[in-house]
Design a protein around this motif. Structure first.
Motif, short mmCIF file in Angstrom:
data_model
loop_
_atom_site.label_atom_id
_atom_site.label_comp_id
_atom_site.label_asym_id
_atom_site.label_seq_id
_atom_site.Cartn_x
_atom_site.Cartn_y
_atom_site.Cartn_z
N GLN A 1 -2.76 20.93 7.16
CA GLN A 1 -2.77 20.80 5.69
C GLN A 1 -3.58 19.80 5.07
OE1 GLN A 1 1.07 21.33 6.20
NE2 GLN A 1 1.85 19.20 5.19
N GLY A 2 -4.18 19.98 3.93
CA GLY A 2 -4.48 19.05 3.32
C GLY A 2 -3.59 18.05 2.33
N GLU A 3 -4.23 16.95 1.90
CA GLU A 3 -3.09 16.04 1.98
C GLU A 3 -1.95 16.46 0.65
OE1 GLU A 3 -4.68 12.88 -0.90
OE2 GLU A 3 -3.69 11.07 0.18
N LYS B 1 1.37 5.04 -2.59
CA LYS B 1 0.93 6.62 -3.19
C LYS B 1 1.93 7.24 -2.76
CE LYS B 1 -3.16 9.44 -2.42
NZ LYS B 1 -4.20 9.30 -2.02
N ASP B 2 1.97 8.54 -2.39
CA ASP B 2 3.56 8.68 -1.59
C ASP B 2 3.06 9.70 -0.81
OD1 ASP B 2 3.11 11.05 -2.74
OD2 ASP B 2 5.36 11.35 -4.38
N ASP B 3 3.88 10.51 -0.18
CA ASP B 3 3.08 10.70 1.03
C ASP B 3 2.78 12.63 0.67
OD1 ASP B 3 3.55 9.51 3.20
OD2 ASP B 3 6.08 10.73 4.17
N LEU C 1 1.09 -1.28 -0.31
CA LEU C 1 0.00 -0.11 0.42
C LEU C 1 0.68 1.23 -0.29
CD1 LEU C 1 -2.73 -1.13 2.94
CD2 LEU C 1 -3.47 -0.97 0.54
N ALA C 2 2.32 1.18 0.86
CA ALA C 2 2.68 2.55 1.13
C ALA C 2 3.27 2.82 -0.25
CB ALA C 2 4.10 2.18 1.75
#
Lengths: 509, 509
Positions: free
Chosen positions: A325-327, A281-283, A277-278
């Protein structure tokens, strides 16, 4: 200084009712006179469990809804599918002499699954009660309220489907009733359809449309679902994202193992799944799956302008959500609607916290939600996610692994999904789109917001593809209604205002 | 050819009893004569729920156990802690004229938490039934068995704590009883202690030892816990790993959000948590946390030899577990015991599968299990994991975040842990260690296996540090007993053999 203060005060002192259209005023007066009956009927409607898999209760909802319509003088009928696997839609129509347009009004009466344990103390998904405000803002249950007692319009009605989407049924049916009972009549031929399978992705809506094609023809479908603008302003939405869910199960040993006796030996499927899963999608919120953003249709210039008008500083929203903050720091909520999403709806492996035991779990599961936008086919997006897993060394299967597969593959994952659907967008420039905006605007002194697409999904592409009609969405719920989650709730004043909005739409010029 | 076949046949034809010691034979005959009473009492013991947090039932276990001991002529008493928060230990002692050694026999009567829904159909953690074999090998419930019916020694008794660790209580008490009832007597002063808090890490064992120090003095503690060798051979274990659990909670928005309306905007705490967890350990089983393997004491030469003797090809084990290979391909189960572990015991965020909804969850939780080995302090290991989180940009808190913290930190994580304990190892070379090996060897014709450390954990370091005694473990359970998980079970023949083993230990020269 004075000249600047006085208009502001006037704005507060003048009752909103004086500023609304004569039609809205009539609807409001009718509502005030019948508020108790409307609420009593609605609360009863909300007590009937409406989770799609619970077909017996879903049908009870359909029958209750049909009775509501018959009480309003509508010759309602259930539209069945080919087999009993289909939850019925509830349909009625009103032909208006001289009308040149036919408009279908759509809402759905089914709801998302519930986990009652997650609901706040005293709240029950199937026992609607009033809250003084949203729980996040300290709302409490209105103790001791009983039918007949005054209802504060600032309250919220709590319960599964109170907002999503029995509120749509409420607004449409009571708008029609108020219109007729106060001596008015629609200017368009009105059709009603209330679906019973929206929350599982409308698996049989296409089938129902095929079987009952003639009845369902119209010039426009107006969908009542979703929520108003974050500012509270009324909103018209011209499209939706498509959607598909994927359920993944990663396999470890055949049985849970003692984490001491087998630690450093048996692979942990939870660890392997989080690693997978990691990698997706990145941080910074960017999906790393190959091709994930390919093919998407960017907003047109007029769509960008509408998004800009509807935009707002995220500061208050972030504060209310308790987020720094947002993603993607700096990207606004609405700008993100242009893009597909990859979301972890839920993840589970063995137990956590007080019920955790020292085991290496035997399986780990995750449910992913993929929203797709115009230009991206949901099947293709599922394929890209699957290919990503394979590229990470996973052997993908669609059922429990056999012993032979266990012996052959170190990384085994089961992938399951129900059919999804694609995105839909109606051009803002169409005359009928402009007529809808004007009708909603006639009910409010605040500017009506327009969005080229919602963030959420509805199976509108199925309607467009099957019937060849246009589709526009007019939501009535508060944006903080907790739809799809625990403690779902609907602002009472927005129920009232929903009636006014839909009465205006039924009397479009 | 013939000469090679006959000994093999003889080996199968000669009853094992003829090969065992006279003491074992006496214990066995006593057991055969009293099998029904022993099983009836044990099954009743297993029906009493023994999860640590359920203090009322834990105390019922303690009282039941005291009554068992009194029935065997032991002046049993409950050793209480300072407050009622401590589950009592149950103690008794037998002084033997002329004995030069005092040995404490330890087991624990509490059990791991249960989730009855995870147990196989027909199995109930608190209603022990017989299985024909392990479930993994197609075992079924023995239908219609009732007290008085014959008991096949190949069966298994199913239920929470049937193996871990009421089987220890069974073996120790019934070994003593059989020894005395058949005219024998211990050669050492015998003390018994049965703990009621082992499964939560023995939080008050140190306190009990402080309060009752004189009673608890001895030359050696023999622990009955854990499982025999994978081959089924008897086993003596000279150490354990230490252990500590960490519960982590990652925070997203204050409430679950619609994954369409807020997708691409609100950070998903499940996604952030999986990213953190994936950074802790690589796909080759290596923990990436800085300093995680520092300070550990490698096996000595004699410890390596014992490990080598106890080693086995993993092929059959991997096949039985349904695994292609271990976490580190090529590293054997026992070699991994030398190292600390990082395990995901469980992970949870919102719901998966049929109960999943399209939400961005508000929290995501994981329970980590850290096993530590000789040389690594558990507090230091917790510190390293915490520093790793901080290095990844997480702000670590020990309670729910405040609004101010939410506004200040993008990545918030709650870290909770109960006190853990360190590893312990007794040198194999001590005379008393050799005496224990000899006693166990006297009960079996198969070579006894020796392990310098178990993979699992017991709070033995607390005993060593508080009382300054040596500690050695002699397990009796089958290795596939599912301890700490659902469907826990104990081989009946291993219960019988446990009696023989402990009778030999009570009559060491």
């Amino acid at each position: 200084m004075r000249s600047r203060i006085i208009p502001a005060l006037l704005c507060c002192l003048v009752p909103l009712s004086l500023l609304a259209s004569p039609l809205s005023e009539k609807v409001r007066q009718h509502r005030v006179a019948h508020e108790q009956e409307l609420v009593a009927e609605y609360r009863e409607f909300l007590t009937i469990p409406n989770v799609d898999a619970d077909q017996t209760n879903v049908r009870r909802n359909a029958e209750f809804l049909r009775a509501m319509m018959i009480r309003r003088g509508l010759a309602a009928e259930l539209l069945e599918g080919k087999t009993s696997a289909t939850n019925p839609a509830v349909f009625a129509e009103v032909r208006v002499p001289g009308a040149t347009r036919t408009i279908m009004f759509y809402a759905h009466y089914d709801g998302q699954p519930v986990n009652p344990k997650e609901w706040a103390t005293g709240l029950d998904p199937w026992n609607p009660v009033f809250l003084t405000a949203s729980l996040a803002k300290g709302g409490k249950i209105v103790d001791g309220w009983k039918p007949g007692d005054a209802i504060n319009p600032a309250w919220r009605l709590n319960g599964r489907a109170s907002a999503d989407d029995k509120a749509g049924v409420f607004s449409i049916l009571n708008a029609y009733d108020a219109l007729v009972k106060t001596g008015g009549r629609p200017t368009v031929n009105v059709k009603f359809i209330f679906e019973g399978e929206e929350e599982t992705g409308s698996p049989h809506l296409g089938e129902i449309m095929e079987l009952h094609r003639a009845k369902l023809q119209s010039d426009l479908w107006i969908i009542c679902d979703g929520s108003r603008h974050v500012s509270g302003r009324k909103l018209v939405v011209f499209g939706v994202r498509g959607d598909v869910n994927m359920n993944l199960t990663a396999y470890g040993a055949k049985r849970p193992l003692h984490s001491g006796n087998f630690g450093n030996f048996a692979p942990n499927p939870a660890l392997r799944l989080v690693s997978l899963l990691a990698s997706m999608k990145d941080d910074n919120g960017k999906v790393l799956i190959k091709g994930f953003y390919d093919d998407y249709v960017q907003f047109s210039e007029s769509e960008r302008i509408a998004v800009k008008e509807a935009s707002f500083t995220d500061t208050a929203l972030l504060q209310e959500l308790g987020l720094k903050q947002g993603e993607v720091p700096g990207r606004s909520l609405l700008d993100g609607f242009e893009l597909p999403t990859l979301n972890i709806n839920g993840i589970a492996s063995a137990n956590v916290g007080k019920t955790a035991t020292n085991v290496i779990p035997s399986t780990a599961r995750v449910t992913l939600d993929l929203r797709v936008v115009l230009g991206i086919d949901w099947r293709r997006q599922v394929g890209r996610v699957t290919e990503h897993m394979q590229a990470q060394g996973w052997h993908v299967i669609d059922r429990e692994p056999t012993d032979a597969e266990r012996a052959q593959f170190a990384k085994l994952i089961k992938v399951e999904f129900e059919p999804g659907y694609n995105a839909q967008r109606t051009p803002l420039s169409l005359p009928i789109a402009q007529a809808v905006i004007a009708a909603v605007q006639s009910t409010t002194t605040e500017p009506v917001m327009k969005l080229p697409t919602a963030g959420g999904s509805l199976p509108l592409s199925i309607i467009v593809e099957t019937l060849g009609v246009n589709v526009i969405t007019v939501p009535v719920a508060n944006y903080d209604n907790n739809q799809h989650a625990e403690n779902e709730n609907m602002r009472v004043d927005y129920l009232w205002e929903g009636m006014e909005t839909f009465a205006a739409l039924m009397t479009m010029p």
